[in-house]
Design an enzyme around this catalytic site. Structure first.
Site, mmCIF file in Angstrom:
data_model
loop_
_atom_site.group_PDB
_atom_site.id
_atom_site.type_symbol
_atom_site.label_atom_id
_atom_site.label_comp_id
_atom_site.label_asym_id
_atom_site.label_seq_id
_atom_site.Cartn_x
_atom_site.Cartn_y
_atom_site.Cartn_z
ATOM 1 N N LYS A 1 6.483 3.470 17.440
ATOM 2 C CA LYS A 1 5.093 3.941 17.567
ATOM 3 C C LYS A 1 4.098 2.841 17.209
ATOM 4 O O LYS A 1 2.948 2.852 17.667
ATOM 5 C CB LYS A 1 4.865 5.202 16.731
ATOM 6 C CG LYS A 1 5.203 5.080 15.248
ATOM 7 C CD LYS A 1 4.067 4.580 14.395
ATOM 8 C CE LYS A 1 4.530 4.322 12.983
ATOM 9 N NZ LYS A 1 3.449 3.856 12.094
ATOM 10 N N ASP B 1 3.469 10.910 13.968
ATOM 11 C CA ASP B 1 3.214 9.549 13.516
ATOM 12 C C ASP B 1 2.491 8.733 14.586
ATOM 13 O O ASP B 1 1.652 7.882 14.282
ATOM 14 C CB ASP B 1 4.543 8.879 13.141
ATOM 15 C CG ASP B 1 4.383 7.781 12.095
ATOM 16 O OD1 ASP B 1 3.247 7.539 11.653
ATOM 17 O OD2 ASP B 1 5.405 7.183 11.714
ATOM 18 N N VAL C 1 1.383 -7.195 6.595
ATOM 19 C CA VAL C 1 2.304 -7.326 7.720
ATOM 20 C C VAL C 1 1.906 -6.357 8.835
ATOM 21 O O VAL C 1 1.649 -5.175 8.585
ATOM 22 C CB VAL C 1 3.752 -7.046 7.273
ATOM 23 C CG1 VAL C 1 4.702 -7.053 8.471
ATOM 24 C CG2 VAL C 1 4.196 -8.091 6.248
ATOM 25 N N TYR D 1 -4.798 -3.763 -2.262
ATOM 26 C CA TYR D 1 -4.659 -2.657 -1.312
ATOM 27 C C TYR D 1 -5.641 -1.516 -1.581
ATOM 28 O O TYR D 1 -6.098 -0.865 -0.641
ATOM 29 C CB TYR D 1 -3.224 -2.125 -1.339
ATOM 30 C CG TYR D 1 -2.211 -3.176 -0.980
ATOM 31 C CD1 TYR D 1 -2.025 -3.565 0.346
ATOM 32 C CD2 TYR D 1 -1.458 -3.820 -1.954
ATOM 33 C CE1 TYR D 1 -1.118 -4.549 0.691
ATOM 34 C CE2 TYR D 1 -0.543 -4.808 -1.615
ATOM 35 C CZ TYR D 1 -0.377 -5.169 -0.291
ATOM 36 O OH TYR D 1 0.515 -6.155 0.037
ATOM 37 N N GLU E 1 3.606 -4.720 11.537
ATOM 38 C CA GLU E 1 4.979 -4.511 11.998
ATOM 39 C C GLU E 1 5.075 -4.394 13.520
ATOM 40 O O GLU E 1 6.077 -4.771 14.123
ATOM 41 C CB GLU E 1 5.579 -3.254 11.356
ATOM 42 C CG GLU E 1 5.892 -3.385 9.863
ATOM 43 C CD GLU E 1 7.152 -4.192 9.562
ATOM 44 O OE1 GLU E 1 7.714 -4.822 10.482
ATOM 45 O OE2 GLU E 1 7.567 -4.203 8.397
ATOM 46 N N SER F 1 0.822 -1.213 0.000
ATOM 47 C CA SER F 1 0.000 0.000 0.000
ATOM 48 C C SER F 1 0.857 1.264 0.000
ATOM 49 O O SER F 1 0.615 2.191 -0.783
ATOM 50 C CB SER F 1 -0.945 -0.007 1.208
ATOM 51 O OG SER F 1 -0.228 -0.113 2.421
#
Length: 338
Positions: free
Chosen positions: A194, A247, A282, A51, A284, A13
């Site tokens: 984050k 973020d 995924v 996506y 993360e 994406s």
């Protein structure tokens, strides 16, 4: 800036959204991936429906299955692959790259086992005479919004400011703006860590907690991210910027965030294996939780939220018990750094 040739490694994406930004700026974009059906779809239908169901890409964006063809004569190489395969893809690039390029990455995570930042992996695997100083592209950005040209502001960080400025110029336009930074450690650790806090924020939502709890985990999460980053040599001010608090806000509060969605599902009682299977992308934050927990243990950094999430994911601790433990930790002053 005159037209540049850019290889984008990873047709997920974010790789797809960044490819569109670069194409909008008049550059020649080559997306490389290892799924033949996906590459054929991009070239023939100009879509990437796994996506983006409703997005049609510019037909000038070309996709490649052959890495050497994708890299032929390019000015820059952008890595947007999952953390766990970054080293492997870097080795493949090093094996076929025959000229010097600007190397940048837009992935967020720490390598499992080694706990290394991604720029270190790229430095280790791509010979210095074939690359620039690494540039990290990171900040508050959902691919779902960038792909429809929503306003997005992020950071380009490199030890070499001129290389960061090149990347800033490469990407910036009327809806997508980059700021430069030389604190690579800060920007990379903020982007990676984050995702852990976003899993926690999602879990609180799934459990039914409200805005007070959301503000608490984001703020205290930023405190422990900063503690670890500073221990690794980062500038604490970086965490007040786009790649830090920016973020963290976007990832820790939005349904677009797969890390937040994973946490939300955990909070509602779903099993991790089912969540990962259903996500199709995924997550993360799951692997980064282990890496950050182990790194914090190694360096002696106090990270109670990360530790709690680690215990929920990897030791099957009940989430409600984990929250109880955090709320009953020893009392601290807000600005304590240990």
């Amino acid at each position: 800036m005159e037209k540049q040739k850019i290889a984008v490694l990873g047709p997920g994406s974010w790789g797809t959204a960044l490819s569109q930004v670069l194409n909008d700026n008049g550059h020649e974009v080559r997306i490389w991936g290892n799924l033949a059906d996906q590459i054929d779809e991009i070239n023939q239908d100009h879509t990437n429906k796994r996506y983006f169901k409703d997005i049609v890409l510019d037909e000038k964006i070309k996709a490649y299955h052959d890495l050497s063809q994708a890299l032929d004569g390019v000015d820059a190489v952008l890595f947007v692959v999952p953390t766990k395969v970054t080293r492997l893809v870097a080795q493949q690039v090093a094996a076929v790259l025959d000229h010097k390029v600007t190397v940048l990455h837009a992935s967020k995570g720490l390598e499992p086992d080694s706990h290394k930042r991604l720029s270190l992996i790229l430095e280790e695997e791509i010979p210095a005479d074939k690359r620039s100083e690494i540039v990290v592209v990171s900040g508050p950005s959902h691919a779902e919004e960038t792909i429809v040209r929503d306003i997005t502001l992020i950071t380009a960080a490199s030890k070499d400011l001129e290389t960061a400025k090149y990347v800033q110029t490469l990407f910036s336009n009327h809806y997508f703006r980059l700021y430069t930074n030389t604190d690579v450690v800060g920007v990379e650790t903020a982007g990676a860590l984050k995702n852990i806090i976003a899993v926690g924020a999602g879990a609180l939502h799934g459990l039914g907690f409200g805005d007070n709890a959301k503000a608490a985990i984001i703020t205290r999460g930023l405190a422990e991210i900063t503690r670890l980053g500073v221990k690794l040599g980062a500038n604490p001010l970086t965490y007040s910027g786009l790649s830090g608090v920016g973020d963290l806000i976007v990832t820790g509060t939005s349904i677009h965030s797969r890390n937040w969605r994973a946490g939300d599902a955990l909070g509602r009682g779903e099993k991790l294996a089912d969540i990962e299977a259903n996500m199709g992308m995924v997550i993360e934050g799951i692997s980064t939780t282990r890496a950050a927990y182990e790194l914090a243990q190694e360096l002696g950094v106090y990270m109670p939220i990360t530790q709690a999430i680690y215990r929920v994911i990897y030791e099957d601790l009940d989430i409600k018990e984990a929250i109880h433990d955090i709320m009953n930790n020893e009392f601290k002053a807000e600005n304590e750094w240990s």
